[in-house]
Design a protein around this motif. Structure first.
Motif, PDB file in Angstrom:
ATOM      1  N   PRO A 113      48.453  47.353  48.733  1.00  0.00           N
ATOM      2  CA  PRO A 113      49.640  46.662  48.197  1.00  0.00           C
ATOM      3  C   PRO A 113      50.120  47.351  46.919  1.00  0.00           C
ATOM      4  N   PRO A 114      51.378  47.155  46.528  1.00  0.00           N
ATOM      5  CA  PRO A 114      51.863  47.731  45.265  1.00  0.00           C
ATOM      6  C   PRO A 114      51.139  47.108  44.069  1.00  0.00           C
ATOM      7  N   GLN A 115      51.232  47.792  42.930  1.00  0.00           N
ATOM      8  CA  GLN A 115      50.518  47.342  41.734  1.00  0.00           C
ATOM      9  C   GLN A 115      50.917  45.924  41.332  1.00  0.00           C
ATOM     10  N   THR A 116      52.198  45.597  41.453  1.00  0.00           N
ATOM     11  CA  THR A 116      52.650  44.256  41.077  1.00  0.00           C
ATOM     12  C   THR A 116      52.014  43.186  41.951  1.00  0.00           C
ATOM     13  N   LYS A 117      51.826  43.493  43.232  1.00  0.00           N
ATOM     14  CA  LYS A 117      51.188  42.542  44.146  1.00  0.00           C
ATOM     15  C   LYS A 117      49.704  42.396  43.818  1.00  0.00           C
ATOM     16  N   ILE A 118      49.067  43.516  43.474  1.00  0.00           N
ATOM     17  CA  ILE A 118      47.648  43.456  43.103  1.00  0.00           C
ATOM     18  C   ILE A 118      47.463  42.527  41.909  1.00  0.00           C
ATOM     19  N   ALA A 119      48.330  42.686  40.910  1.00  0.00           N
ATOM     20  CA  ALA A 119      48.241  41.827  39.725  1.00  0.00           C
ATOM     21  C   ALA A 119      48.468  40.362  40.092  1.00  0.00           C
ATOM     22  N   GLU A 120      49.411  40.125  40.980  1.00  0.00           N
ATOM     23  CA  GLU A 120      49.686  38.758  41.436  1.00  0.00           C
ATOM     24  C   GLU A 120      48.465  38.155  42.125  1.00  0.00           C
ATOM     25  N   LEU A 121      47.772  38.955  42.928  1.00  0.00           N
ATOM     26  CA  LEU A 121      46.572  38.473  43.624  1.00  0.00           C
ATOM     27  C   LEU A 121      45.448  38.186  42.639  1.00  0.00           C
ATOM     28  N   TYR A 122      45.315  39.035  41.620  1.00  0.00           N
ATOM     29  CA  TYR A 122      44.325  38.760  40.570  1.00  0.00           C
ATOM     30  C   TYR A 122      44.609  37.398  39.916  1.00  0.00           C
ATOM     31  N   ARG A 123      45.863  37.188  39.557  1.00  0.00           N
ATOM     32  CA  ARG A 123      46.221  35.954  38.856  1.00  0.00           C
ATOM     33  C   ARG A 123      46.005  34.722  39.728  1.00  0.00           C
ATOM     34  N   ASP A 124      46.117  34.896  41.028  1.00  0.00           N
ATOM     35  CA  ASP A 124      45.983  33.770  41.955  1.00  0.00           C
ATOM     36  C   ASP A 124      44.518  33.474  42.301  1.00  0.00           C
ATOM     37  N   ALA A 125      43.610  34.361  41.878  1.00  0.00           N
ATOM     38  CA  ALA A 125      42.199  34.213  42.245  1.00  0.00           C
ATOM     39  C   ALA A 125      41.433  33.403  41.205  1.00  0.00           C
ATOM     40  N   TYR A 126      40.337  32.826  41.645  1.00  0.00           N
ATOM     41  CA  TYR A 126      39.446  32.087  40.742  1.00  0.00           C
ATOM     42  C   TYR A 126      38.448  33.028  40.089  1.00  0.00           C
ATOM     43  N   VAL A 127      37.954  34.000  40.862  1.00  0.00           N
ATOM     44  CA  VAL A 127      36.948  34.928  40.345  1.00  0.00           C
ATOM     45  C   VAL A 127      37.119  36.293  41.006  1.00  0.00           C
ATOM     46  N   TYR A 128      36.954  37.349  40.207  1.00  0.00           N
ATOM     47  CA  TYR A 128      36.899  38.713  40.746  1.00  0.00           C
ATOM     48  C   TYR A 128      35.427  39.112  40.815  1.00  0.00           C
ATOM     49  N   VAL A 129      35.023  39.703  41.951  1.00  0.00           N
ATOM     50  CA  VAL A 129      33.622  40.095  42.121  1.00  0.00           C
ATOM     51  C   VAL A 129      33.552  41.573  42.509  1.00  0.00           C
ATOM     52  N   SER A 130      32.743  42.331  41.805  1.00  0.00           N
ATOM     53  CA  SER A 130      32.516  43.747  42.113  1.00  0.00           C
ATOM     54  C   SER A 130      31.067  43.941  42.517  1.00  0.00           C
ATOM     55  N   GLY A 131      30.859  44.681  43.602  1.00  0.00           N
ATOM     56  CA  GLY A 131      29.499  44.963  44.066  1.00  0.00           C
ATOM     57  C   GLY A 131      29.180  46.441  44.046  1.00  0.00           C
ATOM     58  N   SER A 132      29.912  47.224  43.244  1.00  0.00           N
ATOM     59  CA  SER A 132      29.744  48.689  43.236  1.00  0.00           C
ATOM     60  C   SER A 132      28.316  49.096  42.882  1.00  0.00           C
ATOM     61  N   HIS A 133      27.845  50.143  43.552  1.00  0.00           N
ATOM     62  CA  HIS A 133      26.520  50.692  43.261  1.00  0.00           C
ATOM     63  C   HIS A 133      26.587  51.624  42.057  1.00  0.00           C
ATOM     64  N   TYR A 134      27.720  52.303  41.902  1.00  0.00           N
ATOM     65  CA  TYR A 134      27.945  53.120  40.709  1.00  0.00           C
ATOM     66  C   TYR A 134      29.436  53.272  40.483  1.00  0.00           C
ATOM     67  N   GLU A 135      29.829  53.403  39.239  1.00  0.00           N
ATOM     68  CA  GLU A 135      31.225  53.629  38.848  1.00  0.00           C
ATOM     69  C   GLU A 135      31.217  54.434  37.554  1.00  0.00           C
ATOM     70  N   SER A 136      32.278  55.181  37.323  1.00  0.00           N
ATOM     71  CA  SER A 136      32.407  55.905  36.058  1.00  0.00           C
ATOM     72  C   SER A 136      33.064  55.012  35.009  1.00  0.00           C
ATOM     73  N   PHE A 137      34.156  54.363  35.397  1.00  0.00           N
ATOM     74  CA  PHE A 137      34.846  53.380  34.569  1.00  0.00           C
ATOM     75  C   PHE A 137      35.676  52.559  35.545  1.00  0.00           C
ATOM     76  N   SER A 138      35.118  51.450  35.984  1.00  0.00           N
ATOM     77  CA  SER A 138      35.770  50.678  37.037  1.00  0.00           C
ATOM     78  C   SER A 138      36.954  49.914  36.457  1.00  0.00           C
ATOM     79  N   LEU A 139      38.164  50.242  36.912  1.00  0.00           N
ATOM     80  CA  LEU A 139      39.362  49.625  36.368  1.00  0.00           C
ATOM     81  C   LEU A 139      39.652  48.222  36.922  1.00  0.00           C
TER      82      LEU A 139
END
Length: 971
Positions: free
Chosen positions: A253-279
């Motif tokens: 989805p476009p960046q604006t939609k991603i932000a909208e989905l973040y705002r509509d969520a209760y919690v963001y969950v990341s399960g990454s095994h490794y990241e350099s700087f997870s945005l």
């Protein structure tokens, strides 16, 4: 196919770069006069949707806004998934990228395999921008480790995105990069306006094609949370089509939609095994959504456990589950993480970071590259008069900087029928020739009709005089001593194909090209000729699709002889395909009179059946010959390729790319299908499993075909499906019970029947089948939840099914495509096709007697059934049963509840707790509603011989129970 061509082109480019690595030297810089306005060039290896590319493009756009000249150079067309405001240069594959880097002050290599070519260009200081690739976090082979150590020693500068990654690079490669953190676009990622505590959504970001993102683990986390009774939707943002869709999926989805989905969520969950700087976690924080993350290196650059996030160990599914549930239950913690997350996000501003980055680049630009001029060359072809000043400067720069032993240039030796024929000619040769040196190609074209070092000049002359047979004879001799894998081979095929086209031998040309392209996928002129051949055969759509390959790959510079004006020829062909409306013989055969008799013309769809198995012939019979034609049947194993089913040829998997088709009927899973347009695939096997269960449609048919005679209905689960013989009941009952059918669908079926099939109010009897665990059972949340899809076509609901949105999309697509391609009475056809085998299978199963294994498994089964504990489901099912009873009451129907008998080995192991709870609920219902309960659960009127397993009656037991029920109904 395009992805395969790109993969091969990139692999060849990588091999070429690695061969040159042996000659690469660390870049040496010298001070120069600083400049106020500098030019920075970013070299990008690919333009796929990913966080790394997003950051590069943010850098480029942001630096331009600060007044800096920015260029991006890549083999790929300019991407459309992110706005790009800077100069974008697309260069051909198969040539050294360094030749196309413009004069600049700083070169930024964005992937490690670009470092040596950027350094070898000797144009400007090279900064390697490392964003945290796999080699930093996982073990690599000794060979790759040596390569990486060599590459990391080459550039003058290295930058990265986090202190943790900087320390890893220092540890592995003895270089300490300068750190420039990632940041946020606060115009897009801003705080939600409301508390959103009611929007119970868990949002995740990443592709399940990349194992280290941990998406499969997050799916299990969500399942665990739901199993523990929490109502939580799963929202998934992914850059590409998921391998296994789950929850609500948003693809790129476009960046604006991603932000909208973040705002509509209760919690963001990341399960990454490794990241350099997870945005993404930082973006979620900026939107006011609390985050649960794994301790994956780079994320700890800003994540502080219990302050702005909840942090768990990597791969700790239970730990992540517990932390999400903790957040769901603790509103005070939620608000604390939200506030501190917003404060954290505010400290990562592009304005600050880009200003620091520009200051750094200006300090880099205050240096020039130290070049050791090397003029020890012998010129082989002297024609400086043909060269422009710019070309002379380019050649002199290359001569003074390259480590190559030879330099080759393209020379046009003839133009025949509008085709420019070019061969590579040795231009310069190093005097101290190194046996193991490498050749360099420079794309500065020249003309030399007297060129003598190519055999194809003779071929061109014969072709020009239309001596096509002589050309074929000459090249046949050449091919007899040329390996198919040789780079000379496709050059010969090019000329042979041109002769075939002139002789209108399109079928011969098609066979020759398709077999050659299996080996030489990168030869774009053969793809061009294939599109011309397909055009000659009337397959315009396929020809046009192939033309699109050239937008990415460009010309065939890798080969010793190539078409110089290929881009012009492709453009001409594309224009011809787009504007010509003349009907071809092939297309004329696809026109038919409208089957509605309106006298118009409509085009039959071209269909491929994918899969050779027991369903293949049935799938063929389901296609409507008035709507479509089956072009081919694909056998992925190749075992049956070349044979026929109903006069339709079976082909191998590799032949599908050469077919022209509109839709695929899918009968088996295959990775190839995931790369095709999903909207063009009708999943017949999925539809049969999801929407056409035989027993369900048998029940539906029994209602629709006998609606005027029905006086009674039975609902319930499998115990009642197999345990009640309606023919032995005094009234004309129809048994609508079904395996795993819960109270919700019992009610929906009863409602449907009473609303639509009881016009004369003849239905006056209802048997509601129950089990002791009925109130704890919700089909849509159980391990059988996918069966909820089966009810959707009639009832338009899947109850609490978490994948309902995707399931609805699947059904809508199937329904749309089935109307286009399949027979109108598909349900009847499916029912009739499976009726005999299913009835036979059911009769065999229900006639048997319980085995010793069944007796041994009875305890395990009983404990499993009686250990259910879903209080939320109990309350919902009580409400549903009340709705059911209210509806019957309005229709003056007094129902009978029936609990079927079970074998003693099962009842002895069944927990009395659930039994007591069941009777308590029944007593509660009895205070408000009129009904009769027939509880045979522990009845000793039934023996082991009456069951086919520990909890289901066989035919003998069924008839015994049915007579007992009938006797009770007559009282």
């Amino acid at each position: 196919m395009l992805s395969q061509i790109i993969s091969e082109a990139r692999s060849e480019e990588y091999r070429t770069r690695m061969k040159r690595l042996a000659y690469a030297e660390t870049q040496r810089l010298v001070p120069k006069e600083p400049k106020q306005n500098i030019h920075i060039v970013y070299v990008i290896g690919h333009v796929n949707v990913c966080g790394g590319n997003k950051i590069i493009l943010e850098h480029a756009n942001g630096l331009k806004r600060l007044g800096t000249q920015i260029s991006i150079i890549s083999h790929f067309p300019k991407p459309d998934w992110f706005p790009i405001d800077v100069n974008y240069i697309k260069i051909p594959f198969q040539v050294n990228i360094a030749q196309f880097i413009p004069d600049c002050d700083v070169i930024v290599a964005t992937y490690w395999d670009q470092i040596n070519v950027c350094v070898d260009a000797c144009i400007a200081p090279v900064v390697y921008f490392e964003q945290g690739d796999f080699h930093l976090f996982t073990d690599v082979s000794e060979e790759l480790s040596i390569t990486l150590n060599h590459l990391f020693a080459l550039p003058a500068y290295i930058t990265t995105v986090s202190e943790r990654v900087s320390r890893i690079i220092e540890s592995k490669y003895k270089r300490r990069p300068k750190v420039f953190h990632n940041a946020l676009n606060r115009n897009v990622f801003y705080e939600k306006s409301s508390n959103s505590l009611e929007a119970r959504k868990m949002i995740v970001v990443g592709s399940d094609r990349v194992e280290f993102k941990g998406i499969d683990e997050l799916k299990q986390v969500h399942k665990n949370i739901v199993d523990r009774g929490y109502d939580l939707d799963f929202v998934w943002i992914t850059p590409n089509e998921p391998l296994q869709p789950y929850g609500q999926v948003y693809i790129n989805p476009p960046q604006t939609k991603i932000a909208e989905l973040y705002r509509d969520a209760y919690v963001y969950v990341s399960g990454s095994h490794y990241e350099s700087f997870s945005l993404p976690p930082l973006e979620a924080m900026a939107c006011g959504t609390p985050v649960v993350v794994t301790d994956s290196n780079g994320v700890m650059e800003y994540a502080v456990n219990e302050h702005n996030s909840l942090v768990t160990n990597v791969r700790d599914i239970q730990g992540i589950t517990d932390q999400v549930i903790r957040l769901l239950n603790d509103e005070e913690l939620y608000r604390k993480l939200k506030k501190n997350g917003i404060d954290t996000a505010n400290s990562f501003s592009w304005d600050t970071i880009l200003s620091e980055l520009l200051y750094f680049y200006k300090s880099v630009a205050a240096h020039g590259v130290q070049i050791q001029v090397n003029n020890e060359w012998d010129i082989i072809c002297e024609d400086k008069d043909q060269l422009s000043n710019e070309e002379l400067l380019c050649i002199n720069h290359l001569l003074g900087t390259t480590k190559a032993s030879e330099i080759w240039r393209p020379v046009e030796y003839s133009t025949v029928q509008g085709i420019s024929n070019i061969s590579w000619e040795l231009f310069y040769k190093r005097r101290n020739y190194l046996e193991k040196g490498f050749p360099e190609k420079i794309l500065i074209e020249s003309k030399n009709p007297n060129l003598t070092n190519t055999k194809y000049k003779t071929v061109a002359a014969l072709f020009e005089h239309k001596k096509y047979v002589e050309v074929l004879r000459f090249l046949k001799d050449v091919l007899s001593v040329t390996s198919k894998e040789s780079i000379e081979y496709p050059v010969c095929i090019r000329w042979i194909t041109l002769c075939y086209i002139e002789l209108e031998m399109y079928s011969n040309a098609f066979e020759l090209l398709t077999s050659t392209l299996e080996i030489h996928k990168m030869n774009m002129e053969l793809w061009y000729l294939l599109s011309r051949v397909l055009y000659g055969l009337g397959a315009r759509d396929r020809a046009a699709a192939i033309c699109e390959y050239f937008l990415t790959i460009d010309n065939s510079y890798f080969y010793p002889d190539y078409i110089g004006n290929l881009n012009e020829l492709v453009s001409e062909l594309c224009s011809k395909l787009n504007i010509e409306n003349k009907e071809s013989p092939l297309e004329a055969s696809l026109l038919q009179t409208d089957n509605k008799g309106q006298g118009g013309l409509s085009r039959k769809y071209k269909v491929i059946i994918f899969g050779v198995n027991t369903l293949t012939e049935f799938a063929y019979l389901l296609t409507d010959p008035n709507k479509c034609t089956v072009e081919a049947i694909v056998d992925s194993s190749g075992q049956y390729a070349g044979t026929f089913i109903r006069n339709t040829k079976i082909i191998g998997l590799n032949e599908i790319k050469f077919l022209e088709y509109d839709y695929i009927v899918k009968l088996e899973a295959n990775s190839l299908l995931s790369s095709l347009d999903a909207s063009k695939i009708i999943d017949l096997v999925g539809a049969l499993n999801n929407y056409y269960l035989y027993e369900y449609h048998k029940n539906i048919n029994s209602i629709t075909e006998n609606q005027n005679d029905i006086t009674g209905i039975v609902t319930g689960i499998s115990y009642h499906e197999v345990g009640i013989n309606t023919e032995l009941l005094g009234e004309n009952y129809k048994n609508m019970a079904l395996s795993s059918q819960d109270l919700f669908y019992d009610y929906k079926i009863a409602e449907w029947i009473l609303n639509y099939f009881n016009p004369n109010k003849t239905i006056s009897n209802f048997i509601i089948g129950l089990s002791y665990y009925s109130f704890h059972f919700d089909l849509s949340l159980s391990i059988y939840k996918d069966r909820s899809r089966m009810y959707y076509p009639i009832f338009q609901t899947m109850h609490n099914y978490h994948e309902e949105k995707k399931a609805k999309q699947d059904y809508d697509q199937f329904e749309t495509l089935s109307k286009k391609l399949l027979l109108d009475d598909i349900t009847t056809k499916v029912f009739e096709a499976f009726k005999e085998s299913k009835e036979k299978e059911n009769t065999i199963l229900r006639s048997r007697k319980m085995s010793n294994d069944d007796k041994l498994n009875a305890t395990v089964l009983a404990e499993k059934d009686s250990n259910k504990n879903y209080p939320k489901t109990v309350e919902e099912n009580k409400a549903i049963l009340k709705q059911y009873l209210n509806m019957l009451q309005k229709n003056n129907i007094t129902p009978v509840f029936v609990v079927c008998p079970v074998a003693k080995c099962y009842s002895d192991a069944f927990s009395p707790k659930l039994e007591r709870e069941f009777h308590s609920i029944i007593r509660e219902m009895k205070e408000e509603y009129d009904f009769k309960l027939l509880d045979y659960f522990r009845s000793r009127n039934f023996e082991e011989k009456d069951f086919y397993d520990a909890s289901h009656l066989n035919i003998n037991g069924r008839d015994k129970l049915s007579r007992m029920i009938d006797k009770e109904l007559c009282r």
